[in-house]
Design an enzyme around this catalytic site. Structure first.
Site, mmCIF file in Angstrom:
data_model
loop_
_atom_site.group_PDB
_atom_site.id
_atom_site.type_symbol
_atom_site.label_atom_id
_atom_site.label_comp_id
_atom_site.label_asym_id
_atom_site.label_seq_id
_atom_site.Cartn_x
_atom_site.Cartn_y
_atom_site.Cartn_z
ATOM 1 N N GLY A 269 0.822 -1.210 0.000
ATOM 2 C CA GLY A 269 0.000 0.000 0.000
ATOM 3 C C GLY A 269 0.850 1.251 0.000
ATOM 4 O O GLY A 269 0.495 2.257 0.615
ATOM 5 N N ALA A 270 2.013 1.163 -0.686
ATOM 6 C CA ALA A 270 2.885 2.327 -0.892
ATOM 7 C C ALA A 270 3.413 2.926 0.416
ATOM 8 O O ALA A 270 3.763 4.098 0.466
ATOM 9 C CB ALA A 270 2.157 3.408 -1.706
ATOM 10 N N SER B 235 4.269 -5.656 -3.048
ATOM 11 C CA SER B 235 4.463 -4.221 -3.265
ATOM 12 C C SER B 235 5.289 -3.606 -2.115
ATOM 13 O O SER B 235 6.393 -4.061 -1.852
ATOM 14 C CB SER B 235 3.110 -3.536 -3.455
ATOM 15 O OG SER B 235 3.273 -2.242 -3.982
ATOM 16 N N ALA B 236 4.760 -2.596 -1.400
ATOM 17 C CA ALA B 236 5.524 -2.041 -0.274
ATOM 18 C C ALA B 236 5.786 -3.135 0.768
ATOM 19 O O ALA B 236 6.815 -3.124 1.452
ATOM 20 C CB ALA B 236 4.775 -0.874 0.360
ATOM 21 N N ASP C 64 3.528 -5.078 -14.240
ATOM 22 C CA ASP C 64 3.473 -4.426 -12.930
ATOM 23 C C ASP C 64 3.386 -2.905 -13.025
ATOM 24 O O ASP C 64 2.793 -2.248 -12.180
ATOM 25 C CB ASP C 64 4.751 -4.777 -12.145
ATOM 26 C CG ASP C 64 4.443 -5.560 -10.893
ATOM 27 O OD1 ASP C 64 3.382 -5.338 -10.309
ATOM 28 O OD2 ASP C 64 5.263 -6.400 -10.505
ATOM 29 N N HIS D 87 -0.206 -4.639 -11.530
ATOM 30 C CA HIS D 87 0.284 -4.598 -10.157
ATOM 31 C C HIS D 87 -0.790 -5.123 -9.201
ATOM 32 O O HIS D 87 -1.959 -4.757 -9.323
ATOM 33 C CB HIS D 87 0.648 -3.152 -9.809
ATOM 34 C CG HIS D 87 1.416 -3.015 -8.543
ATOM 35 N ND1 HIS D 87 2.609 -3.663 -8.317
ATOM 36 C CD2 HIS D 87 1.158 -2.304 -7.411
ATOM 37 C CE1 HIS D 87 3.052 -3.345 -7.110
ATOM 38 N NE2 HIS D 87 2.189 -2.539 -6.538
#
Length: 524
Positions: free
Chosen positions: A94-95, A181-182, A306, A421
């Site tokens: 979630g960045a 991701s994150a 992605d 992504h």
């Protein structure tokens, strides 16, 4: 003592579910997590707890709480009470801005519900919360506000599992961490931190590593001063003391993305809050820390497209059938991504990506190239670099590389779309089995394959050996044989390939890397 609930699954199988077990105390503002003081009697662990305070998806408000350091657990049971099971700890993405261990309701259940993996792979699944956004990653770049609080939370959860999992039927010496991701970059940071020595044995990164350009802050102090100004704090000596007593909602809102700036430069530049080299949890640049992962088995990979999520915001025409994408748009995108090195770098990148084009390329080629550029730059090349570094530093550890290429399920996207992504997550968590009506048999095939490879790896360190049969033997990635597995519903011997996008990996890591910087950025 904790009390969860038990779900019957079959004649001799069931699953124990524990939700909302605290693994640390209410954290102090901009401080490392503290041990939980414990509780009297039996803790009822049957409800998810609040997410950590964060902005909403559209950045219009906030939700969650500062009291958020909780984890959830799924323990498969057979005819006898489980003992010595492998353990898989999931770190959400979630960045570094948003997300939760029970995020995104998916047909009534959390996307990260661990039941299918736990049951099919006979492993314990744990999902954990950690602080995100301003409260998790604000940093002054020095001792006043060292940052990385969210990473410390993840570490506290891993350490809690290592200490306590035997009581739930798990093997504390066989823990795998995995994330997307994150969360995937976080997995890589946890591998590289000296603080995790001996706490886990294996790791899986899905679409993100510590070397990803969005995983580390370029100029933490400037960002913290910007947040201070937004909430009415002075910059300078009194800044951190003032930030510590500000309203947490105001602080969280001050760290939101500047959505109004979309189109002014690559979207990746808006992702400002992330990890810093703090000289403590991350003692040096991540590329110099892979010796710390010499005995940690590692799977890392990316999705075939992605970068599409970012490319669609940077160059919206790629998703519009009737609107052509111009060469100027590609040059503008590349100029933004390579701005530290100026026009020479932009021209060099442009010629690398258009080298194999026909003299008059069709629109599909042009649009796919935009997606390739963002995929390579943001995800694929950093991941391949991390795999090389891991393989080169490995002692007892094995390294495995993959690319996930199941075509998108998102309606309205171009017909040539591969996997965008985050599209891998639904398959790893077995959604095609738990919500069968919205999937086809091919989706259950790929989900079954991924759960088998992932849980075999968690059990033995080898994705091919364990409780589950796999469609083809996945060879390790070594310094000489750069093998990888292409994961989709048609896995066969032809899915084993080597030298993934080697020309572009070489371009970014060698040719581009050796081009001179225009001027030294402050963060260097």
């Amino acid at each position: 003592m904790v009390e969860g609930s038990n779900h019957r699954l079959g004649l001799f199988s069931s699953i124990d579910v524990f939700k909302g077990i605290p693994f640390a105390d209410l954290p102090g503002r901009f401080e490392k997590p503290k041990p939980h003081p414990g509780w009297q009697g039996v803790l009822k662990a049957t409800k998810y707890q609040k997410r950590c305070l964060q902005v909403t998806l559209m950045q219009t408000g906030t939700h969650g709480s500062e009291n958020c350091l909780y984890l959830n657990m799924w323990v498969p049971q057979g005819r006898e009470v489980s003992t010595g099971l492998p353990v898989m700890i999931y770190i959400f993405g979630g960045a570094f801005l948003l997300g939760a261990s029970n995020d995104v309701s998916f047909m009534g259940k959390s996307l990260y519900d661990g039941e299918e993996i736990a049951n099919r792979g006979k492993v314990i699944v744990v999902t954990v919360n950690y602080r995100v956004g301003t409260l998790g990653f604000l940093s002054t770049g020095d001792a006043r506000g060292p940052g990385n609080y969210g990473l410390w939370d993840q570490h506290a959860a891993i350490a809690w599992v290592h200490r306590n999992i035997r009581a739930f039927g798990g093997d504390p010496e066989n823990i795998t961490i995995f994330g997307q991701s994150a969360g995937s970059a976080s997995v890589n940071f946890q591998m590289l931190s000296p603080y995790n020595k001996g706490l886990f044995r294996r790791a899986i990164s899905q679409c993100g590593v510590a070397l990803s350009p969005w995983a580390m802050q370029r100029d933490p102090l400037a960002l913290t001063e910007k947040v201070a100004e937004r909430v009415g704090c002075p910059t300078g000596d009194k800044m951190m003391a003032c930030l510590k007593i500000k309203d947490p909602v105001a602080l969280t809102t001050a760290g939101k993305l500047a959505l109004g700036d979309i189109g002014k430069g690559p979207v990746v530049d808006l992702l400002e809050l992330s990890v810093v080299v703090d000289g403590d949890f991350i003692p040096d640049h991540p590329s110099k820390l892979f010796h710390n992962a010499a005995d940690i088995d590692y799977i890392a990979g990316t999705n075939s497209m992605d970068g599409h999520l970012f490319a669609g915001m940077d160059v919206p025409s790629i998703n519009q059938k009737r609107k052509p994408t111009s060469l100027e748009e590609i040059k503008t995108l590349l100029a933004g991504l390579t701005r530290d090195k100026g026009e020479l770098a932009m021209n060099s990148s442009f010629s690398t990506y258009t080298q194999s084009w026909a003299p008059e390329p069709d629109q599909e080629t042009v649009k796919r190239t935009v997606v390739d550029i963002e995929t390579d730059y943001l995800f694929l090349v950093p991941t391949q670099t991390a795999l090389y570094l891991h393989a080169n530093n490995a002692k007892s550890a094995k390294t495995y590389s993959y690319i996930f290429s199941m075509p998108t399920r998102i309606p309205g996207f171009p017909s040539w779309m591969g996997a965008d992504h985050a599209e891998d997550v639904q398959y790893v968590f077995g959604k095609p089995f738990s919500t069968p009506l919205i999937y086809f048999p091919r989706h259950r095939d790929v989900s079954g394959y991924m759960i088998s490879y992932w849980t075999n790896f968690a059990r033995t360190g080898d994705p091919n050996r364990g409780e589950s049969g796999v469609p083809v033997t996945w060879p390790p990635f070594t310094g000489t044989g750069h093998h990888y597995l292409e994961i989709n519903n048609k896995i066969n011997k032809g899915s084993i390939k080597h030298d993934l996008r080697i020309r572009f990996v070489h371009y970014w890591t060698s040719t581009y890397a050796n081009l001179p910087l225009l001027s030294t950025p402050l963060a260097e």
